[in-house]
Design an enzyme around this catalytic site. Structure first.
Site, short mmCIF file in Angstrom:
data_model
loop_
_atom_site.label_atom_id
_atom_site.label_comp_id
_atom_site.label_asym_id
_atom_site.label_seq_id
_atom_site.Cartn_x
_atom_site.Cartn_y
_atom_site.Cartn_z
N TYR A 152 4.10 9.49 -10.98
CA TYR A 152 3.07 8.72 -10.26
C TYR A 152 2.34 7.76 -11.22
O TYR A 152 2.19 6.58 -10.94
CB TYR A 152 2.09 9.68 -9.60
CG TYR A 152 1.06 9.01 -8.72
CD1 TYR A 152 1.43 8.48 -7.48
CD2 TYR A 152 -0.27 8.91 -9.11
CE1 TYR A 152 0.49 7.87 -6.67
CE2 TYR A 152 -1.22 8.30 -8.30
CZ TYR A 152 -0.84 7.78 -7.07
OH TYR A 152 -1.76 7.18 -6.27
N ASN A 183 0.81 -1.22 0.00
CA ASN A 183 0.00 0.00 0.00
C ASN A 183 0.84 1.28 0.00
O ASN A 183 0.40 2.30 -0.53
CB ASN A 183 -0.91 -0.02 1.24
CG ASN A 183 -1.53 1.32 1.52
OD1 ASN A 183 -2.53 1.71 0.92
ND2 ASN A 183 -0.92 2.08 2.44
P1 NDP Z 1 -1.05 8.48 2.44
O1 NDP Z 1 -0.04 9.46 1.93
O2 NDP Z 1 -2.17 8.98 3.30
O3 NDP Z 1 -0.31 7.30 3.24
C1 NDP Z 1 0.80 6.66 2.68
C2 NDP Z 1 1.60 5.98 3.78
O4 NDP Z 1 2.74 5.34 3.18
C3 NDP Z 1 2.14 6.97 4.82
O5 NDP Z 1 1.98 6.46 6.12
C4 NDP Z 1 3.60 7.07 4.42
O6 NDP Z 1 4.49 7.41 5.47
C5 NDP Z 1 3.88 5.64 3.96
N1 NDP Z 1 5.11 5.56 3.18
C6 NDP Z 1 5.59 6.45 2.26
N2 NDP Z 1 6.80 6.04 1.81
C7 NDP Z 1 7.09 4.88 2.46
C8 NDP Z 1 8.20 4.01 2.44
N3 NDP Z 1 9.28 4.25 1.68
N4 NDP Z 1 8.16 2.91 3.22
C9 NDP Z 1 7.10 2.66 4.03
N5 NDP Z 1 6.03 3.46 4.13
C10 NDP Z 1 6.03 4.58 3.34
O7 NDP Z 1 -1.61 7.71 1.15
P2 NDP Z 1 -3.05 7.05 0.83
O8 NDP Z 1 -3.52 6.32 2.03
O9 NDP Z 1 -3.90 8.06 0.21
O10 NDP Z 1 -2.62 6.03 -0.32
C11 NDP Z 1 -2.25 4.69 -0.08
C12 NDP Z 1 -1.99 4.00 -1.41
O11 NDP Z 1 -3.15 4.10 -2.24
C13 NDP Z 1 -0.84 4.62 -2.22
O12 NDP Z 1 -0.14 3.60 -2.89
C14 NDP Z 1 -1.56 5.50 -3.21
O13 NDP Z 1 -0.80 5.72 -4.37
C15 NDP Z 1 -2.80 4.67 -3.49
N6 NDP Z 1 -3.90 5.45 -4.02
C16 NDP Z 1 -4.46 6.49 -3.29
C17 NDP Z 1 -5.50 7.22 -3.80
C18 NDP Z 1 -6.15 8.35 -3.06
O14 NDP Z 1 -7.01 9.03 -3.65
N7 NDP Z 1 -5.80 8.62 -1.81
C19 NDP Z 1 -6.06 6.93 -5.14
C20 NDP Z 1 -5.41 5.83 -5.81
C21 NDP Z 1 -4.38 5.13 -5.25
P3 NDP Z 1 4.90 8.99 5.64
O15 NDP Z 1 3.81 9.54 6.47
O16 NDP Z 1 6.20 8.96 6.33
O17 NDP Z 1 5.00 9.58 4.28
#
Ligand code: NDP
Length: 259
Positions: A152, A88
């Site tokens: 992205y 995720n």
């Molecule tokens: P958020 O930015 O709210 O959460 C992402 C999480 O991933 C954060 O806790 C972040 O930590 C963590 N993270 C980032 N980099 C790393 C890393 N290198 N290793 C481990 N953890 C990491 O994102 P969303 O919940 O919105 O999205 C989750 C997934 O869903 C993503 O893959 C996104 O691309 C996908 N998605 C989201 C959509 C949306 O509308 N929200 C739509 C389509 C897909 P930190 O806080 O430190 O950055």
């Protein structure tokens, strides 16, 4: 004498990357509610891991192979097995493709695409022993792209392709792999677009109108589908990308005046 119903994911061990907030947090909760023991791997370890006794948290940088290897080894050493991997964790930023920073491009690939590859590389031996499942987070931007999202969109298109490749290569080992492609989900990832706009309310309304169901998505909308893909109920489903977007991509855009 009352007997407890058996939960769907009872005795399963799941890892959710980037699960300390947003969609990942909702997925971790949903899997735990279905009976799984869940370990969140994230850059940030929240002190209260999502308020469920079956959820714990450990440090993980999905872009660093040593971190992934250590994380998986620790999960298996602590819980004995690994059944479900939810890839995720993801990052997103805006940058025009002309003059794009090569470092930021590389970081997007490292987190969004290489990260899931590394997780699978180190988890597949354990998943094979348990008829395991992998669920990747793609995006509707793997099909079509908003302006300034080249990195992205490239990574999410890559995730859709990787999902099929993993289903083909790992199927004979008993491992299924699917992806979800969410549309606009209400999380911190895209809140900055809306919050920074001077006419915030208008934007919220316009976003809702893009969706035939009349609203943007909630993290739980994604978590429910991920939990199904992770469960035996989807046992004959693999190599698929399931769109979760309230019908947004089902409707080609028309000039506003026509509807
Ligand atoms: P958020 O930015 O709210 O959460 C992402 C999480 O991933 C954060 O806790 C972040 O930590 C963590 N993270 C980032 N980099 C790393 C890393 N290198 N290793 C481990 N953890 C990491 O994102 P969303 O919940 O919105 O999205 C989750 C997934 O869903 C993503 O893959 C996104 O691309 C996908 N998605 C989201 C959509 C949306 O509308 N929200 C739509 C389509 C897909 P930190 O806080 O430190 O950055």
């Amino acid at each position: 004498m009352s007997t407890q119903p058996t939960l769907e994911l009872q005795d399963r061990v799941a890892v959710v990357t980037g699960g300390s907030r947003g969609i990942g947090q909702a997925i971790a909760r949903r899997l735990a509610e279905a009976g799984a023991t869940v370990v969140i791997g994230d850059l940030n370890e929240p002190s209260d891991p999502v308020g469920h006794r079956s959820i714990s948290c450990a440090h993980l940088d999905v872009a660093a192979e040593d971190s992934v290897e250590t994380f998986i080894a620790q999960v298996v050493a602590t819980h004995g097995n690994l059944d479900i991997v939810v890839n995720n964790a993801g990052i997103m930023f805006e940058e025009p493709v002309v003059g794009h920073s090569t470092d930021r491009w590389a970081r997007a690939l490292a987190v969004n695409l290489t990260g899931p590859f590394l997780m699978v590389k180190h988890a597949s031996e354990h998943l094979a022993a348990r008829q395991g499942t992998i669920v990747n987070l793609g995006s509707i931007e793997g099909y079509a792209c908003n302006p300034n999202h080249a990195a992205y969109a490239a990574t999410k298109g890559g995730i859709h392709g990787l999902t099929k490749a993993l289903a083909v290569d790992l199927g004979p080992m008993g491992i299924r792999c699917n992806a979800v492609a969410p549309g606009w989900i209400d999380t911190e990832l895209n809140a900055s677009y809306v919050d920074s706009h001077p006419e915030r309310e208008k934007i919220v309304e316009a976003l809702a109108r893009l969706h035939p169901v009349g609203r943007i998505g909630d993290p739980a909308d994604v978590a429910n589908v991920v939990a199904w893909l992770a469960s035996p109920r989807s046992g004959f489903v693999t190599g698929q990308v399931i769109t979760i977007d309230g019908g947004r991509t089902a409707r080609p855009s028309l000039p506003d005046v026509l509807w």
